[in-house]
Structure formats: C-alpha cells, structure tokens
Design an enzyme around this catalytic site. Sequence first.
Site, PDB file in Angstrom:
ATOM      1  N   TYR A 199      38.157   2.792 -17.672  1.00  0.00           N
ATOM      2  CA  TYR A 199      38.994   2.707 -16.465  1.00  0.00           C
ATOM      3  C   TYR A 199      38.208   3.184 -15.241  1.00  0.00           C
ATOM      4  O   TYR A 199      38.159   2.495 -14.208  1.00  0.00           O
ATOM      5  CB  TYR A 199      40.249   3.556 -16.673  1.00  0.00           C
TER       6      TYR A 199
ATOM      7  N   LYS B 103      37.054   0.976 -11.959  1.00  0.00           N
ATOM      8  CA  LYS B 103      37.493   1.303 -10.600  1.00  0.00           C
ATOM      9  C   LYS B 103      36.295   1.605  -9.698  1.00  0.00           C
ATOM     10  O   LYS B 103      36.312   1.299  -8.494  1.00  0.00           O
ATOM     11  CB  LYS B 103      38.475   2.474 -10.639  1.00  0.00           C
TER      12      LYS B 103
END
Length: 251
Positions: A156, A160
Amino acid sequence: MTMQRFEGKVAFITGAASGIGRATAERLAREGASLFLCDVQQEGLEATVKQCHELGAEAEGQRCDVGEAPDIVASVDACIKRFGGIDILVNVAGILTLERTETASLETWERILRINLTGTFLLCQAALASLLERRGNIVNISSTSALAGMPYAAAYGASKGGILAFTRTLAVEYGKQGLRANAICPGSIKTPMTGRSGLPDNPDISLLQRAMALDEPRGPETVAAVIAMVASDDGAHINGESIRVDGGTLA
Ligand SMILES: NC(=O)c1ccc[n+]([C@@H]2O[C@H](COP(=O)([O-])OP(=O)(O)OC[C@H]3O[C@@H](n4cnc5c(N)ncnc54)[C@H](O)[C@@H]3O)[C@@H](O)[C@H]2O)c1
C-alpha cells in the site's frame, strides 16, 4: 449559498461508491459539476448517483474495475460520449491490505499495485487527450503512508508513494500545456476502508500510534473539500503539489 465553482465542468471520479469518492462526488455535485462516477460496487455507486441527482447535478455511474484496462477505456469513452469531455479527473479508487512484510504474498503485492498505482496511471493516460483539450486537471489520492512509513502496509505504501512520483511527472510533463496534476495525502479519515482493513495477528500497537490524528479522526467530507479546492480555479497555481489532510498526524 455554495459557490458554483464547477458550473459547466465534467468530473470523472473513481471509487465513487463509498468514502472519499462518494463525498467528493457529492461536494462537486453541490458546486455545479456534471459527474461520471465509477466503482466496482454497483449498489453503492447507484446510491451515489441518486444522491448527486437529488443535489441537482447530472450524474452517470458505470461499473469499472480500475485494475482492468478495457474497463477504463470503456468508461472514459462513455464519459466523453455522454458529457463531451473531461475537465477534472479524481482517482480515488483504492484498496488496503495490512500484513507483515515477511509473510506478505506476491499476489497481494501485485493486486494492490495494480489497482492503486497502475489503475491511476491507466486512467490518467486514457483521459489525457480530453483533459489537455479542455485544460483540465487531475487529483490523485495518495496517502500519509507515502510520506512516513506505515507498518504492515508494504504494498500500500509503495503504491501511494508511486502515485506521488507519477503525479509530479504529469505536472512537469504537461504543465506547459495548461494541465495541472496534484495529489492529496489523507490520513485518519473515518471511512469503510479504515473500519475493515484489519490487522495482522499480534500487531505492535505502538507502531500504529504514529498513524493517528492529533485530536480525532474526521470524515471523508474533509478530504472532499480540499479536492474541490485543488480541482477548482482556486487551485489555478497549484501544480505537482501534494497536500496532507490528516488532522496533524505527520505535523
Ligand atoms: N480513509 C483513510 O484514512 C485514507 C487515508 C489515506 C488514503 N486513503 C485513500 O483514499 C481512497 C478512498 O478510500 P476510502 O477511505 O474512501 O475507502 P473506501 O473503501 O470507502 O472507498 C474506496 C472505494 O474504491 C472502490 N474500489 C476498490 N477497488 C476498486 C477497483 N478495482 N476499481 C474500482 N473501484 C474500486 C471501492 O469499491 C470503494 O468504493 C483510497 O485510495 C485510499 O487508499 C484513505
């Protein structure tokens, strides 16, 4: 009365069935935008479309899995067919899985990168011609996990961080042609994602405390308000920037 900053503008929003995507759709609807809304959750998407209609906006929903290139191309085409073009692209769709890095599966890593990062790339690419034609702008949703380490979130955080770098590339590559690209880094926002993400067994709670807001978590409308500012002419001189909306988590 709310200012009609998006009168005559068309906004394309992914992840619009829930949380920040839905709040953004509603915010832009209130300010006069026409909306093309995408998500994999059909029911939630229809509820957002209905809400936008009730707010007096033109809105259309289409099922689109941002992990699937053909879905993306079909949705961008459908938006241009319905509304004539795209002025604002907001990439909100994303997934979060928390697991220990030593046991994280390659499958999860690739799935998160594919939906969060590749999906954002493919949508920007598909919408670029229309955005350039209309001197529009892109708002990509990154995360505080791109700015400071988030435990148990290897894929994740990487996805990002990739979104931030990609957004800056767009800003410098197309800025001279009048296109802006910016990122928002939310943190500590109360949405279904934060409720369902779960934790690995026996997590080290002290590691997680660094991801908490200074005072309290807030709702997705606090992110939507900043997205609306950046996407509107109020953000005319903001390009290649990332803005934290995290209640002071990383201050
Ligand atoms: N909530 C937070 O604190 C927080 C913090 C940082 C970043 N974010 C980011 O904000 C964005 C929105 O998150 P949220 O908190 O509103 O969560 P959410 O789960 O409420 O919303 C995410 C939406 O994306 C959709 N989606 C998931 N996979 C998809 C796919 N393959 N194709 C199309 N749509 C898909 C989901 O169905 C859902 O409607 C995400 O990118 C998330 O990473 C949220």
